[in-house]
Write a protein that holds these residues in place. Sequence first.
Motif, PDB file in Angstrom:
ATOM      1  N   THR A   4       0.996  -1.134   0.043  1.00  0.00           N
ATOM      2  CA  THR A   4      -0.204   0.009  -0.129  1.00  0.00           C
ATOM      3  C   THR A   4       1.009   1.438   0.029  1.00  0.00           C
ATOM      4  OG1 THR A   4      -1.664  -0.967   1.154  1.00  0.00           O
ATOM      5  CG2 THR A   4      -1.853   1.256   1.226  1.00  0.00           C
ATOM      6  N   LEU A   5       0.494   2.217  -0.893  1.00  0.00           N
ATOM      7  CA  LEU A   5       1.237   3.353  -0.932  1.00  0.00           C
ATOM      8  C   LEU A   5       0.530   4.577  -0.152  1.00  0.00           C
ATOM      9  CD1 LEU A   5       3.642   5.154  -1.888  1.00  0.00           C
ATOM     10  CD2 LEU A   5       2.267   5.674  -3.895  1.00  0.00           C
ATOM     11  N   TYR A   6       1.273   5.008   1.093  1.00  0.00           N
ATOM     12  CA  TYR A   6       0.609   6.251   1.745  1.00  0.00           C
ATOM     13  C   TYR A   6       1.209   7.614   1.366  1.00  0.00           C
ATOM     14  CZ  TYR A   6      -1.888   2.835   4.465  1.00  0.00           C
ATOM     15  OH  TYR A   6      -2.700   1.755   5.013  1.00  0.00           O
ATOM     16  N   LEU A   7       0.131   8.391   1.117  1.00  0.00           N
ATOM     17  CA  LEU A   7       1.053  10.085   0.630  1.00  0.00           C
ATOM     18  C   LEU A   7       0.692  10.707   2.039  1.00  0.00           C
ATOM     19  CD1 LEU A   7       0.104  10.142  -2.838  1.00  0.00           C
ATOM     20  CD2 LEU A   7       2.268   9.323  -2.247  1.00  0.00           C
ATOM     21  N   HIS A   8       1.733  11.526   2.556  1.00  0.00           N
ATOM     22  CA  HIS A   8       1.644  12.278   3.547  1.00  0.00           C
ATOM     23  C   HIS A   8       1.851  13.737   3.167  1.00  0.00           C
ATOM     24  CE1 HIS A   8       0.991   9.000   6.436  1.00  0.00           C
ATOM     25  NE2 HIS A   8       1.792   8.474   5.534  1.00  0.00           N
ATOM     26  N   TRP A   9       1.479  14.759   4.138  1.00  0.00           N
ATOM     27  CA  TRP A   9       1.671  15.957   4.077  1.00  0.00           C
ATOM     28  C   TRP A   9       2.388  16.234   5.523  1.00  0.00           C
ATOM     29  CZ3 TRP A   9      -1.941  20.378   5.252  1.00  0.00           C
ATOM     30  CH2 TRP A   9      -1.591  21.524   5.370  1.00  0.00           C
ATOM     31  N   THR A  10       3.507  16.643   5.486  1.00  0.00           N
ATOM     32  CA  THR A  10       4.003  16.618   6.938  1.00  0.00           C
ATOM     33  C   THR A  10       3.793  17.863   7.842  1.00  0.00           C
ATOM     34  OG1 THR A  10       6.171  17.744   6.391  1.00  0.00           O
ATOM     35  CG2 THR A  10       6.381  15.653   6.334  1.00  0.00           C
ATOM     36  N   ALA A  11       3.196  19.057   7.350  1.00  0.00           N
ATOM     37  CA  ALA A  11       2.800  20.246   7.953  1.00  0.00           C
ATOM     38  C   ALA A  11       4.037  20.722   8.488  1.00  0.00           C
ATOM     39  CB  ALA A  11       1.693  19.844   8.672  1.00  0.00           C
ATOM     40  N   THR A  12       5.314  20.714   7.900  1.00  0.00           N
ATOM     41  CA  THR A  12       6.584  21.000   8.501  1.00  0.00           C
ATOM     42  C   THR A  12       7.131  22.124   7.671  1.00  0.00           C
ATOM     43  OG1 THR A  12       7.756  19.409   7.859  1.00  0.00           O
ATOM     44  CG2 THR A  12       6.754  19.042   9.854  1.00  0.00           C
ATOM     45  N   GLY A  13       7.997  22.459   8.158  1.00  0.00           N
ATOM     46  CA  GLY A  13       8.902  23.555   7.165  1.00  0.00           C
ATOM     47  C   GLY A  13       9.240  22.739   5.785  1.00  0.00           C
ATOM     48  N   ILE A  25      10.929  11.615   2.037  1.00  0.00           N
ATOM     49  CA  ILE A  25      10.354  12.906   2.003  1.00  0.00           C
ATOM     50  C   ILE A  25      10.816  13.758   0.955  1.00  0.00           C
ATOM     51  CG2 ILE A  25      10.210  15.025   3.530  1.00  0.00           C
ATOM     52  CD1 ILE A  25      10.597  13.305   5.952  1.00  0.00           C
ATOM     53  N   ILE A  26      10.019  14.604   0.303  1.00  0.00           N
ATOM     54  CA  ILE A  26      10.261  15.418  -0.754  1.00  0.00           C
ATOM     55  C   ILE A  26      10.375  16.874  -0.331  1.00  0.00           C
ATOM     56  CG2 ILE A  26       9.602  16.545  -2.934  1.00  0.00           C
ATOM     57  CD1 ILE A  26       7.847  13.733  -3.263  1.00  0.00           C
ATOM     58  N   SER A  27      11.425  17.567  -0.061  1.00  0.00           N
ATOM     59  CA  SER A  27      11.534  18.756   0.453  1.00  0.00           C
ATOM     60  C   SER A  27      10.701  19.938  -0.518  1.00  0.00           C
ATOM     61  CB  SER A  27      13.113  19.181   0.778  1.00  0.00           C
ATOM     62  OG  SER A  27      13.704  19.058  -0.517  1.00  0.00           O
ATOM     63  N   GLY A  28      10.962  20.988   0.277  1.00  0.00           N
ATOM     64  CA  GLY A  28      10.327  22.110  -0.615  1.00  0.00           C
ATOM     65  C   GLY A  28      11.089  22.482  -1.830  1.00  0.00           C
ATOM     66  N   ALA A  29      12.292  22.262  -2.069  1.00  0.00           N
ATOM     67  CA  ALA A  29      12.864  22.384  -3.250  1.00  0.00           C
ATOM     68  C   ALA A  29      12.670  21.337  -4.280  1.00  0.00           C
ATOM     69  CB  ALA A  29      14.638  22.387  -2.944  1.00  0.00           C
ATOM     70  N   GLY A  30      11.962  20.324  -4.043  1.00  0.00           N
ATOM     71  CA  GLY A  30      11.659  19.346  -4.879  1.00  0.00           C
ATOM     72  C   GLY A  30      12.669  17.912  -4.801  1.00  0.00           C
ATOM     73  N   ARG A  49      -1.434   0.201  10.305  1.00  0.00           N
ATOM     74  CA  ARG A  49      -1.528   0.107   8.814  1.00  0.00           C
ATOM     75  C   ARG A  49      -0.262   0.054   8.049  1.00  0.00           C
ATOM     76  NH1 ARG A  49      -6.680   3.498   7.285  1.00  0.00           N
ATOM     77  NH2 ARG A  49      -5.183   4.951   8.872  1.00  0.00           N
ATOM     78  N   TYR A  50       0.756  -0.106   8.981  1.00  0.00           N
ATOM     79  CA  TYR A  50       2.289   0.107   8.254  1.00  0.00           C
ATOM     80  C   TYR A  50       2.954  -1.116   7.707  1.00  0.00           C
ATOM     81  CZ  TYR A  50       3.187  -1.170  12.952  1.00  0.00           C
ATOM     82  OH  TYR A  50       3.108  -1.967  14.145  1.00  0.00           O
ATOM     83  N   SER A  51       2.270  -2.230   8.054  1.00  0.00           N
ATOM     84  CA  SER A  51       2.857  -3.296   7.484  1.00  0.00           C
ATOM     85  C   SER A  51       2.626  -3.512   5.888  1.00  0.00           C
ATOM     86  CB  SER A  51       2.268  -4.571   8.156  1.00  0.00           C
ATOM     87  OG  SER A  51       2.760  -5.861   7.562  1.00  0.00           O
ATOM     88  N   ASN A  52       3.611  -3.793   5.314  1.00  0.00           N
ATOM     89  CA  ASN A  52       3.859  -3.937   3.719  1.00  0.00           C
ATOM     90  C   ASN A  52       3.165  -2.859   3.100  1.00  0.00           C
ATOM     91  OD1 ASN A  52       4.097  -5.566   1.436  1.00  0.00           O
ATOM     92  ND2 ASN A  52       1.936  -5.946   1.178  1.00  0.00           N
ATOM     93  N   SER A  53       3.732  -1.528   3.504  1.00  0.00           N
ATOM     94  CA  SER A  53       3.397  -0.406   2.864  1.00  0.00           C
ATOM     95  C   SER A  53       4.620   0.495   2.599  1.00  0.00           C
ATOM     96  CB  SER A  53       2.313   0.431   3.776  1.00  0.00           C
ATOM     97  OG  SER A  53       2.846   0.691   5.068  1.00  0.00           O
ATOM     98  N   VAL A  54       4.490   1.649   1.781  1.00  0.00           N
ATOM     99  CA  VAL A  54       5.472   2.506   1.546  1.00  0.00           C
ATOM    100  C   VAL A  54       4.711   3.949   2.023  1.00  0.00           C
ATOM    101  CG1 VAL A  54       6.910   3.745  -0.169  1.00  0.00           C
ATOM    102  CG2 VAL A  54       6.527   1.263  -0.067  1.00  0.00           C
ATOM    103  N   ALA A  55       5.567   4.784   2.859  1.00  0.00           N
ATOM    104  CA  ALA A  55       5.209   6.061   3.007  1.00  0.00           C
ATOM    105  C   ALA A  55       5.950   7.393   2.476  1.00  0.00           C
ATOM    106  CB  ALA A  55       5.156   6.345   4.483  1.00  0.00           C
ATOM    107  N   LEU A  56       5.272   8.040   1.723  1.00  0.00           N
ATOM    108  CA  LEU A  56       6.198   8.970   1.039  1.00  0.00           C
ATOM    109  C   LEU A  56       5.471  10.541   1.650  1.00  0.00           C
ATOM    110  CD1 LEU A  56       5.978   7.709  -2.758  1.00  0.00           C
ATOM    111  CD2 LEU A  56       7.782   7.572  -0.922  1.00  0.00           C
ATOM    112  N   SER A  57       6.221  11.610   1.790  1.00  0.00           N
ATOM    113  CA  SER A  57       5.967  12.685   2.172  1.00  0.00           C
ATOM    114  C   SER A  57       6.168  13.782   1.643  1.00  0.00           C
ATOM    115  CB  SER A  57       5.943  12.656   3.984  1.00  0.00           C
ATOM    116  OG  SER A  57       5.347  13.762   4.409  1.00  0.00           O
ATOM    117  N   CYS A  58       5.467  15.126   1.686  1.00  0.00           N
ATOM    118  CA  CYS A  58       6.090  16.328   1.391  1.00  0.00           C
ATOM    119  C   CYS A  58       6.076  17.133   2.521  1.00  0.00           C
ATOM    120  CB  CYS A  58       5.226  16.886   0.244  1.00  0.00           C
ATOM    121  SG  CYS A  58       4.988  16.048  -1.170  1.00  0.00           S
ATOM    122  N   ALA A  59       7.513  17.839   2.455  1.00  0.00           N
ATOM    123  CA  ALA A  59       7.410  18.676   3.601  1.00  0.00           C
ATOM    124  C   ALA A  59       7.132  20.259   2.915  1.00  0.00           C
ATOM    125  CB  ALA A  59       9.070  18.864   4.058  1.00  0.00           C
TER     126      ALA A  59
END
Length: 69
Positions: A4-13, A25-30, A49-59
Amino acid sequence: MAPTLYLHWTATGYDWIRPGHYHAIISGAGRVHRLHAYSVDLPAHTYARYSNSVALSCACMGGSPDPWS
């Protein structure tokens, strides 16, 4: 079963890059910061729900003085 692929928004700088939370994590510069192998289970990113999953996030919250800008 396919992972499972989870896409997140970190709500951080834009420069928030911390291991242990997301596989990448994809930084603000891309730039994609690969922090863990996709085969590693990371229990911090999605409760029970973290077993067998990938977590990608944007800062994504980098505005100053208002982080929502």
